[in-house]
Write a protein that holds these residues in place. Structure first.
Motif, PDB file in Angstrom:
ATOM      1  N   THR A  54      42.752  30.074  36.305  1.00 24.26           N
ATOM      2  CA  THR A  54      44.205  30.213  36.434  1.00 24.26           C
ATOM      3  C   THR A  54      44.509  30.440  37.916  1.00 24.26           C
ATOM      4  OG1 THR A  54      44.178  32.606  36.173  1.00 24.26           O
ATOM      5  CG2 THR A  54      44.388  31.281  34.156  1.00 24.26           C
ATOM      6  N   ARG A 111      43.624  34.024  38.976  1.00 20.89           N
ATOM      7  CA  ARG A 111      42.179  34.276  39.044  1.00 20.89           C
ATOM      8  C   ARG A 111      41.571  33.550  40.239  1.00 20.89           C
ATOM      9  NH1 ARG A 111      38.432  37.600  39.114  1.00 20.89           N
ATOM     10  NH2 ARG A 111      36.482  36.969  38.216  1.00 20.89           N
ATOM     11  N   ARG A 112      42.020  32.333  40.511  1.00 23.23           N
ATOM     12  CA  ARG A 112      41.516  31.574  41.652  1.00 23.23           C
ATOM     13  C   ARG A 112      41.848  32.300  42.959  1.00 23.23           C
ATOM     14  NH1 ARG A 112      44.302  26.604  41.655  1.00 23.23           N
ATOM     15  NH2 ARG A 112      43.291  26.288  39.662  1.00 23.23           N
TER      16      ARG A 112
END
Length: 59
Positions: free
Chosen positions: A21, A24-25
């Protein structure tokens, strides 16, 4: 003077990064930036006795 090391992900890791996502990245990229500024810290270990080859596994 601050310098960065080049971080290159293996193809499976690069694919996993793109599958994350956006939030998260972003967290992952911040961690990679920290690693690039100090690759010998953060719990990394030498690979095959070569200090320039590191194994860095996150918790």
């Amino acid at each position: 003077m601050s310098h960065y090391y080049r971080i290159q992900l293996a193809p499976p890791a690069d694919q996993a990064r793109y599958a994350m996502t956006p939030a998260r990245r972003a967290q992952f990229d911040i961690g990679i930036q920290r690693l690039a500024t100090d690759p010998y810290g953060h719990g990394s270990a030498q690979l095959k006795g070569d200090p320039d080859r590191r194994r860095a596994v996150g918790a």
